[in-house]
Design a protein around this motif. Structure first.
Motif, PDB file in Angstrom:
ATOM      1  N   ILE A  86       0.836  -1.200   0.000  1.00  0.00           N
ATOM      2  CA  ILE A  86       0.000   0.000   0.000  1.00  0.00           C
ATOM      3  C   ILE A  86       0.868   1.245   0.000  1.00  0.00           C
ATOM      4  CG2 ILE A  86      -1.629   1.352   1.386  1.00  0.00           C
ATOM      5  CD1 ILE A  86      -2.885  -1.257   2.280  1.00  0.00           C
ATOM      6  N   SER A  87       1.921   1.221   0.820  1.00  0.00           N
ATOM      7  CA  SER A  87       2.811   2.386   0.920  1.00  0.00           C
ATOM      8  C   SER A  87       3.462   2.707  -0.422  1.00  0.00           C
ATOM      9  CB  SER A  87       3.879   2.117   1.985  1.00  0.00           C
ATOM     10  OG  SER A  87       4.815   3.167   2.035  1.00  0.00           O
ATOM     11  N   VAL A  88       3.959   1.662  -1.088  1.00  0.00           N
ATOM     12  CA  VAL A  88       4.641   1.875  -2.369  1.00  0.00           C
ATOM     13  C   VAL A  88       3.635   2.131  -3.488  1.00  0.00           C
ATOM     14  CG1 VAL A  88       6.213   0.837  -4.053  1.00  0.00           C
ATOM     15  CG2 VAL A  88       6.571   0.442  -1.607  1.00  0.00           C
ATOM     16  N   LEU A  89       2.484   1.429  -3.408  1.00  0.00           N
ATOM     17  CA  LEU A  89       1.477   1.528  -4.460  1.00  0.00           C
ATOM     18  C   LEU A  89       0.854   2.923  -4.539  1.00  0.00           C
ATOM     19  CD1 LEU A  89      -0.079  -0.169  -6.594  1.00  0.00           C
ATOM     20  CD2 LEU A  89      -1.716  -0.724  -4.795  1.00  0.00           C
ATOM     21  N   SER A  90       0.793   3.612  -3.418  1.00  0.00           N
ATOM     22  CA  SER A  90       0.095   4.902  -3.372  1.00  0.00           C
ATOM     23  C   SER A  90       0.693   5.933  -4.316  1.00  0.00           C
ATOM     24  CB  SER A  90       0.102   5.447  -1.938  1.00  0.00           C
ATOM     25  OG  SER A  90       1.433   5.632  -1.484  1.00  0.00           O
ATOM     26  N   ARG A 122       0.094  -4.252 -15.552  1.00  0.00           N
ATOM     27  CA  ARG A 122       1.316  -4.734 -14.932  1.00  0.00           C
ATOM     28  C   ARG A 122       1.942  -3.604 -14.115  1.00  0.00           C
ATOM     29  NH1 ARG A 122      -0.894  -8.629 -16.263  1.00  0.00           N
ATOM     30  NH2 ARG A 122      -0.151 -10.370 -17.526  1.00  0.00           N
ATOM     31  N   TRP A 123       2.634  -4.003 -13.028  1.00  0.00           N
ATOM     32  CA  TRP A 123       3.301  -3.013 -12.162  1.00  0.00           C
ATOM     33  C   TRP A 123       4.761  -3.414 -11.993  1.00  0.00           C
ATOM     34  CZ3 TRP A 123       2.714  -2.756  -6.136  1.00  0.00           C
ATOM     35  CH2 TRP A 123       3.439  -1.658  -5.649  1.00  0.00           C
ATOM     36  N   GLN A 124       5.630  -2.508 -12.413  1.00  0.00           N
ATOM     37  CA  GLN A 124       7.060  -2.704 -12.257  1.00  0.00           C
ATOM     38  C   GLN A 124       7.557  -1.709 -11.198  1.00  0.00           C
ATOM     39  OE1 GLN A 124       8.446  -2.140 -16.313  1.00  0.00           O
ATOM     40  NE2 GLN A 124       8.216  -4.311 -16.803  1.00  0.00           N
ATOM     41  N   SER A 125       7.739  -2.209  -9.978  1.00  0.00           N
ATOM     42  CA  SER A 125       8.132  -1.348  -8.854  1.00  0.00           C
ATOM     43  C   SER A 125       9.643  -1.362  -8.688  1.00  0.00           C
ATOM     44  CB  SER A 125       7.472  -1.828  -7.557  1.00  0.00           C
ATOM     45  OG  SER A 125       8.026  -1.179  -6.438  1.00  0.00           O
ATOM     46  N   PRO A 126      10.276  -0.191  -8.682  1.00  0.00           N
ATOM     47  CA  PRO A 126      11.726  -0.152  -8.438  1.00  0.00           C
ATOM     48  C   PRO A 126      12.103  -0.704  -7.069  1.00  0.00           C
ATOM     49  CG  PRO A 126      10.951   1.935  -9.349  1.00  0.00           C
ATOM     50  CD  PRO A 126       9.733   1.131  -9.000  1.00  0.00           C
ATOM     51  N   GLU A 127      11.232  -0.526  -6.078  1.00  0.00           N
ATOM     52  CA  GLU A 127      11.542  -0.999  -4.725  1.00  0.00           C
ATOM     53  C   GLU A 127      11.282  -2.483  -4.556  1.00  0.00           C
ATOM     54  OE1 GLU A 127       9.840   3.223  -4.099  1.00  0.00           O
ATOM     55  OE2 GLU A 127       9.522   1.519  -5.433  1.00  0.00           O
ATOM     56  N   ASN A 161      -2.471 -10.364  -9.287  1.00  0.00           N
ATOM     57  CA  ASN A 161      -3.257 -11.062  -8.276  1.00  0.00           C
ATOM     58  C   ASN A 161      -2.918 -10.595  -6.864  1.00  0.00           C
ATOM     59  OD1 ASN A 161      -4.555 -12.608 -10.202  1.00  0.00           O
ATOM     60  ND2 ASN A 161      -3.024 -14.245 -10.120  1.00  0.00           N
ATOM     61  N   GLU A 162      -1.721 -10.009  -6.696  1.00  0.00           N
ATOM     62  CA  GLU A 162      -1.318  -9.522  -5.384  1.00  0.00           C
ATOM     63  C   GLU A 162      -1.639  -8.051  -5.196  1.00  0.00           C
ATOM     64  OE1 GLU A 162       2.566  -9.481  -2.369  1.00  0.00           O
ATOM     65  OE2 GLU A 162       2.836  -9.890  -4.509  1.00  0.00           O
ATOM     66  N   PHE A 163      -1.353  -7.212  -6.207  1.00  0.00           N
ATOM     67  CA  PHE A 163      -1.490  -5.779  -5.947  1.00  0.00           C
ATOM     68  C   PHE A 163      -2.887  -5.223  -6.240  1.00  0.00           C
ATOM     69  CE2 PHE A 163      -0.080  -5.383 -10.462  1.00  0.00           C
ATOM     70  CZ  PHE A 163      -0.999  -4.460 -10.931  1.00  0.00           C
ATOM     71  N   ILE A 164      -3.669  -5.888  -7.102  1.00  0.00           N
ATOM     72  CA  ILE A 164      -5.010  -5.350  -7.392  1.00  0.00           C
ATOM     73  C   ILE A 164      -5.932  -5.438  -6.170  1.00  0.00           C
ATOM     74  CG2 ILE A 164      -7.114  -5.759  -8.729  1.00  0.00           C
ATOM     75  CD1 ILE A 164      -5.392  -6.188 -11.171  1.00  0.00           C
ATOM     76  N   PRO A 165      -5.993  -6.567  -5.433  1.00  0.00           N
ATOM     77  CA  PRO A 165      -6.813  -6.558  -4.211  1.00  0.00           C
ATOM     78  C   PRO A 165      -6.362  -5.511  -3.192  1.00  0.00           C
ATOM     79  CG  PRO A 165      -6.279  -8.810  -4.838  1.00  0.00           C
ATOM     80  CD  PRO A 165      -5.448  -7.915  -5.708  1.00  0.00           C
ATOM     81  N   ALA A 203      -4.930  -2.651  -3.947  1.00  0.00           N
ATOM     82  CA  ALA A 203      -5.370  -1.351  -4.469  1.00  0.00           C
ATOM     83  C   ALA A 203      -6.852  -1.128  -4.192  1.00  0.00           C
ATOM     84  CB  ALA A 203      -5.080  -1.278  -5.971  1.00  0.00           C
ATOM     85  N   GLU A 204      -7.644  -2.190  -4.296  1.00  0.00           N
ATOM     86  CA  GLU A 204      -9.079  -2.060  -4.010  1.00  0.00           C
ATOM     87  C   GLU A 204      -9.323  -1.724  -2.548  1.00  0.00           C
ATOM     88  OE1 GLU A 204     -10.740  -5.746  -5.325  1.00  0.00           O
ATOM     89  OE2 GLU A 204     -11.051  -5.038  -7.393  1.00  0.00           O
ATOM     90  N   SER A 205      -8.650  -2.440  -1.643  1.00  0.00           N
ATOM     91  CA  SER A 205      -8.860  -2.209  -0.213  1.00  0.00           C
ATOM     92  C   SER A 205      -8.332  -0.857   0.217  1.00  0.00           C
ATOM     93  CB  SER A 205      -8.182  -3.315   0.605  1.00  0.00           C
ATOM     94  OG  SER A 205      -6.771  -3.267   0.449  1.00  0.00           O
ATOM     95  N   ALA A 206      -7.296  -0.337  -0.472  1.00  0.00           N
ATOM     96  CA  ALA A 206      -6.700   0.946  -0.099  1.00  0.00           C
ATOM     97  C   ALA A 206      -7.392   2.127  -0.777  1.00  0.00           C
ATOM     98  CB  ALA A 206      -5.214   0.951  -0.441  1.00  0.00           C
ATOM     99  N   GLY A 207      -8.403   1.858  -1.619  1.00  0.00           N
ATOM    100  CA  GLY A 207      -9.116   2.944  -2.275  1.00  0.00           C
ATOM    101  C   GLY A 207      -8.356   3.562  -3.439  1.00  0.00           C
ATOM    102  N   LEU A 208      -7.390   2.811  -4.005  1.00  0.00           N
ATOM    103  CA  LEU A 208      -6.569   3.333  -5.108  1.00  0.00           C
ATOM    104  C   LEU A 208      -7.027   2.821  -6.463  1.00  0.00           C
ATOM    105  CD1 LEU A 208      -3.069   2.764  -3.427  1.00  0.00           C
ATOM    106  CD2 LEU A 208      -4.368   4.906  -3.515  1.00  0.00           C
TER     107      LEU A 208
END
Length: 761
Positions: A503-507, A538-543, A550-554, A556-561
């Protein structure tokens, strides 16, 4: 005489109670409750917690005694404390005081009433002694001395009443003591005091001088139509030497003993009449004198001042109780709020530590409550929360606590646990009790609940950590399909910490341009030609590196993003589709997935229209994919929204068909163009007869509804041949191509794919 002490004024209406029970509805008025903690190892009582009065209970009768105890009480007084010192401790917020012996053990309680009784008893003793002394005075000075002493005694009694009762309400025993003292002072044979309410209804009637047989002979109380009515209605005193000579005497009830003389005075202050006092027949047969009237009026004035103060203090206490209610209880559901819940946890932890028992902290969060609020309105949502709260209270013991922390979050506290199976039973009961549909405002609503559990001392001994662990477990229950309960584990904590990191990185990922789209070709199996592509995020995170959808979309939904990300996907896909069209890829369809969260937004169709207008991409080449699970919500509203999207000219397909809950009756009403068979059925279609039957049925059904059907996840030639044999002529999957970048699509478009031939469906 010896000085009066606290031990001389014990209240006789003190009842010992356990702190974790609630007051009985049929309790005796005026009772003082000495609250003790739960008994330990067979002891008669636990530790003394404090006192609770009937007034405390009357404002919040549903609370347990532990919550009714004043959190900041006065220190108990020693049994040998002089009563004059005890008297000074009463104020507008203190109605009873605990009394302890020299060892600090609770031995009783004193109240304003009990102190008054002790003082009145002392006054009676003084009156007797005064009378004995007066009889010894010379005949010519007897009358003057007697009235002087009586006047002084009454003034003293009035001052005593004011000092003891200045901050309480009048009760029957106080009125009884008062009328008895006044009759004794004026040597009257009969006497009575009565009080009325604002509706002129009799609320108190206390009398003295009548035998039990005489009382039984009186068929009704004085109605106040004659002389006594005049006292109240005209706010005036009446003193008669011969009662029978006054026609207004008919107001006395039948059966009342015969009377000759009468002295009646109003209990009034500043024009407000609270009631009346009447005295009949002096013991020596002489009429009532003006001095008697003066004494009675002085007594009545003191009583009226007490009543004024009592009513004012009662209003103050009501206000204080209201403020306490607002500060400690949820206004919507009436449940304890977060502050009171934390206080209950602190108490429960102390008891669990003392008794060596376990304590369960349960976090419960309603599933998809936001959708209820958004689709049916906040008024329905509030009624649903109240109904849920009522059902939750049915799941717990008297000593347990259910609180609302805010929104759709609840906390359940289970103290005194000796067997973990009890926790499991309560968690299952909570789940089960929410299963029946809620009927609110004409709507039938299904709501489930996700539950997280932490245990003292197994998981932690600190309040903050127990709450955090229960929240973590609840979060895990949400991610495990909802409508279940989970106990906290360290592995679970690691998963949640990972999600918090996401969530922290996704924001900030969208603003930093870390998202991109890949496109998977969709093939017409008859011609081998690419007819469209599905846009995949697709998400390519430098960190953190490449993160699976399957991991980041749920997360993002729970975090309101997810809304902002979905808007970007729609715009990016339309922009890329327009570029391909300009490059000559005529008729290439671009499919974009719509999430359930997007369908809760009020202006989805307008967003799609704006994306098409901004990019110039033809609406007929944009395919919007929805999942069957979306139909679990308000079906009519979803159909209306799909009609709006269809009116734009877009194409609509149902993704992952066969994994949701839609029925054929609703499917035929949907404005859709095609159905996508979920890859979970395609994967084993050539080896699992069940999957083969399901896929065959889906193909036949779509043909019957004149819809196209496309198979997802085709990876082998055998799967492809099976689909062709059953009449499915569109597919996508790794057998043709994995998802690729936008620069690869033109080449695949022109080269086409080698497939078996069949006829279009």
């Amino acid at each position: 005489m010896n000085e009066l002490i606290a031990a001389d004024a014990y209240a006789d209406n003190v009842v010992h109670v356990d702190a974790h029970i609630r007051p009985a509805p049929n309790r005796t008025a005026g009772t003082v409750y000495a609250v003790f903690s739960t008994a330990i190892l067979g002891d008669a009582e636990g530790e003394f917690q404090g006192l609770v009065t009937d007034m405390d209970i009357s404002f919040t009768p549903q609370r347990i005694f532990a919550d009714l105890v004043n959190p900041h009480p006065l220190e108990p007084v020693n049994a040998n404390t002089p009563l004059t010192e005890v008297e000074t401790l009463f104020n507008s917020f203190v109605e009873a005081l605990a009394v302890v012996d020299d060892n600090g053990h609770f031995v009783g309680a004193v109240t304003r009433n009990s102190v008054l009784k002790a003082l009145l008893n002392r006054e009676r003793e003084l009156l007797i002694k005064t009378r004995e002394l007066n009889l010894q005075i010379a005949e010519d000075h007897e009358k003057l001395t007697l009235w002087s002493a009586r006047l002084a005694e009454l003034h003293l009694a009035s001052r005593t009443l004011l000092s003891v009762l200045a901050h309480t309400q009048i009760e029957n025993d106080i009125l009884q003591s008062g009328i008895e003292a006044l009759c004794h002072l004026l040597q009257a044979r009969y006497g009575a005091v009565s009080l009325i309410n604002d509706a002129d209804e009799l609320t108190h009637f206390l009398h003295t001088g009548l035998s039990e047989a005489q009382i039984n002979g009186i068929r009704q109380l004085p109605q106040g139509r004659g002389l006594l009515g005049a006292v109240i209605n005209e706010n005036t005193a009446i003193r008669l030497e011969n009662l029978a000579a006054d026609p207004r005497s008919v107001g006395f009830p039948p059966g009342h003993p015969p009377m000759t003389s009468l002295l009646a005075v109003p209990v009034a202050n500043l024009g407000r009449v609270y009631g009346r006092i009447y005295l009949c027949d002096k013991l020596d047969g002489t009429p009532f004198l003006p001095e008697d009237e003066l004494l009675a009026m002085s007594f009545a004035t003191s009583l009226s001042l007490i009543l004024d103060n009592a009513r004012e203090i009662q209003e103050i206490k009501r206000g204080q109780q209201h403020l306490y209610q607002l500060a400690h209880f949820d206004r919507l559901t009436g449940l304890p709020n977060r502050e009171l819940a934390h206080d209950r946890i602190r108490q429960a932890l102390a008891n669990s530590h003392r008794h060596q028992t376990k304590l369960a902290v349960i976090f419960a969060d309603l599933d998809n409550f936001k959708h209820v609020n958004d689709s049916l309105g906040h008024a329905v949502g509030d009624e649903l929360l109240k109904a849920v709260a009522a059902r939750l209270k049915q799941c717990i013991r008297e000593s347990d606590t259910v609180a609302r922390l805010g929104g759709d979050e609840f906390l359940i506290l289970l103290p005194g646990i000796t067997d973990v199976q009890h926790i499991i039973a309560v968690a299952q009961k909570i789940k089960d009790t929410l299963q029946p549909l809620f009927k609110i405002a004409g709507q039938e609503i299904f709501i489930s609940i996700s539950i997280g559990i932490s245990i003292y001392p197994d998981d932690s001994i600190e309040i903050g950590e127990l709450l955090r662990d229960a929240d973590t477990a609840m979060y895990h229950a949400k991610n495990s399909g909802r409508n279940n309960f989970q106990f906290f584990t360290e592995q679970m904590n690691a998963i949640v910490q990972r999600q918090m990191r996401l969530i922290s990185v996704l924001s900030g990922a969208l603003e930093r341009g870390q998202f991109l789209l890949k496109y998977q070709p969709q093939i017409a199996l008859r011609t081998g030609k690419m007819i469209g592509v599905e846009a995949l995020l697709r998400w390519q995170s430098p960190e953190l590196g490449d993160i699976s959808p399957n991991e980041f979309i749920p997360v993002a939904e729970s975090a309101g993003l997810i809304i902002a990300i979905s808007d970007w996907v729609l715009m990016e896909a339309c922009l890329q589709g327009k570029q391909w069209l300009d490059q000559g890829l005529t008729g290439l369809r671009v499919a974009v997935n719509l999430s359930a969260v997007q369908f809760q937004q009020p202006h989805l169709a307008e967003k799609v229209r704006q994306a098409l207008a901004a990019t110039g991409f033809p609406a007929e080449l944009l395919e919007l994919e929805i999942t069957e699970s979306i139909m679990m919500s308000d079906k009519n509203a979803i159909i209306t929204l799909l009609d709006e999207l269809k009116a734009l000219g877009t194409q609509i397909s149902i993704d992952d068909f066969g994994t949701g809950y839609s029925s054929l009756s609703y499917l035929k009403r949907l404005p859709i163009d095609r159905v996508k068979i979920d890859q979970s059925f395609v994967r084993d279609v050539v080896i699992d007869p069940n999957d083969a039957a399901i896929v065959t049925a889906i193909i036949a059904m779509t043909h019957g509804l004149n819809l196209e059907v496309i198979a997802e996840g085709v990876e082998t030639q055998a799967q492809l041949e099976f689909l062709l044999s059953k009449g499915c002529y569109y597919a996508q999957g790794y057998h043709f191509s994995k998802p690729v970048g936008e620069q690869t699509i033109p080449a695949l478009w022109h080269s086409g794919f080698a497939v078996s031939r069949g006829e279009d469906c």
